[in-house]
Design a protein around this motif. Structure first.
Motif, PDB file in Angstrom:
ATOM      1  N   THR A  61     -20.319   3.078 -11.591  1.00 42.07           N
ATOM      2  CA  THR A  61     -20.869   4.348 -11.113  1.00 42.07           C
ATOM      3  C   THR A  61     -22.178   4.076 -10.394  1.00 42.07           C
ATOM      4  OG1 THR A  61     -21.937   4.657 -13.258  1.00 42.07           O
ATOM      5  CG2 THR A  61     -19.815   5.770 -12.910  1.00 42.07           C
TER       6      THR A  61
ATOM      7  N   ASP B 254     -14.356   3.117  -1.595  1.00 42.17           N
ATOM      8  CA  ASP B 254     -13.623   4.386  -1.597  1.00 42.17           C
ATOM      9  C   ASP B 254     -12.221   4.197  -2.176  1.00 42.17           C
ATOM     10  OD1 ASP B 254     -15.751   5.798  -0.567  1.00 42.17           O
ATOM     11  OD2 ASP B 254     -15.042   5.696   1.509  1.00 42.17           O
TER      12      ASP B 254
ATOM     13  N   LYS C  51     -12.553   4.111  -5.841  1.00 38.22           N
ATOM     14  CA  LYS C  51     -12.783   5.465  -6.360  1.00 38.22           C
ATOM     15  C   LYS C  51     -11.470   6.241  -6.447  1.00 38.22           C
ATOM     16  CE  LYS C  51     -17.559   5.817  -4.819  1.00 38.22           C
ATOM     17  NZ  LYS C  51     -18.489   6.426  -3.866  1.00 38.22           N
ATOM     18  N   GLN C  52     -10.600   6.072  -5.452  1.00 44.29           N
ATOM     19  CA  GLN C  52      -9.295   6.739  -5.489  1.00 44.29           C
ATOM     20  C   GLN C  52      -8.472   6.224  -6.669  1.00 44.29           C
ATOM     21  OE1 GLN C  52      -8.408   6.041  -1.086  1.00 44.29           O
ATOM     22  NE2 GLN C  52      -7.212   7.860  -1.547  1.00 44.29           N
TER      23      GLN C  52
ATOM     24  N   HIS D  89      -9.927   7.533  -9.976  1.00 45.96           N
ATOM     25  CA  HIS D  89      -9.630   8.966 -10.065  1.00 45.96           C
ATOM     26  C   HIS D  89      -8.182   9.182 -10.509  1.00 45.96           C
ATOM     27  CE1 HIS D  89      -9.715  13.243  -9.160  1.00 45.96           C
ATOM     28  NE2 HIS D  89      -8.612  13.066  -8.469  1.00 45.96           N
ATOM     29  N   GLU D  90      -7.260   8.437  -9.925  1.00 48.29           N
ATOM     30  CA  GLU D  90      -5.845   8.571 -10.277  1.00 48.29           C
ATOM     31  C   GLU D  90      -5.603   8.119 -11.721  1.00 48.29           C
ATOM     32  OE1 GLU D  90      -2.046   9.797 -10.015  1.00 48.29           O
ATOM     33  OE2 GLU D  90      -3.648  10.208  -8.584  1.00 48.29           O
TER      34      GLU D  90
ATOM     35  N   ILE E 231      -7.812   8.226 -14.185  1.00 50.74           N
ATOM     36  CA  ILE E 231      -8.384   9.252 -15.054  1.00 50.74           C
ATOM     37  C   ILE E 231      -7.432  10.437 -15.151  1.00 50.74           C
ATOM     38  CG2 ILE E 231     -10.244  10.979 -15.217  1.00 50.74           C
ATOM     39  CD1 ILE E 231     -12.139   8.716 -14.153  1.00 50.74           C
ATOM     40  N   ARG E 232      -6.828  10.825 -14.046  1.00 44.72           N
ATOM     41  CA  ARG E 232      -5.835  11.911 -14.053  1.00 44.72           C
ATOM     42  C   ARG E 232      -4.671  11.552 -14.968  1.00 44.72           C
ATOM     43  NH1 ARG E 232      -1.234  13.001 -13.046  1.00 44.72           N
ATOM     44  NH2 ARG E 232      -0.766  11.058 -12.011  1.00 44.72           N
TER      45      ARG E 232
ATOM     46  N   LYS F 246      -5.771  11.735 -18.616  1.00 46.26           N
ATOM     47  CA  LYS F 246      -5.899  13.121 -19.074  1.00 46.26           C
ATOM     48  C   LYS F 246      -4.531  13.680 -19.462  1.00 46.26           C
ATOM     49  CE  LYS F 246     -10.025  14.663 -16.624  1.00 46.26           C
ATOM     50  NZ  LYS F 246     -10.511  15.527 -15.513  1.00 46.26           N
TER      51      LYS F 246
END
Length: 109
Positions: free
Chosen positions: A25, A81, A84-85, A88-89, A91-92, A95
């Protein structure tokens, strides 16, 4: 490498890869990543330097991270970037996994 190929290669992530990216981060050097992971997992996960540097090398080659700075024998890494994608995927995905675990947890008691 296009993002779909990267997603297939990295997701689901190993715990090591997940926590390395989560540690970026802000730009950090390898030892800083090791200490950050140990801190955020309250000591549960202690990454070895060989594991960390092997994963960092692979991620750098794949364009998931880049060298931010090279400071007196300490290479500082930064997430791209693409990285980061990927995080993000992941983490999705986690979840969804967590929500399903909560939904069906009582069925196993």
């Amino acid at each position: 490498m296009d993002i779909q190929k990267m997603l297939k290669k990295y997701v689901p992530m190993t715990e090591t890869a997940f926590y390395i990216l989560l540690s970026l981060t802000e730009p950090r050097h390898g030892y800083g990543i090791v200490k950050h992971v140990e801190e955020i997992t309250t000591g549960r996960l202690r990454l070895g330097s060989g594991t960390v540097y092997g994963t960092l090398t692979k991620m750098q080659k794949d364009g998931v991270i880049v060298v931010f700075a090279d400071e007196q024998r300490k290479i500082v890494y930064e997430i791209t970037d693409t990285g980061k994608q990927l995080i993000h995927e992941e983490i999705r995905r986690l979840k969804e996994l967590h929500q399903n675990a909560l939904t069906f947890e009582e069925d196993f008691q």
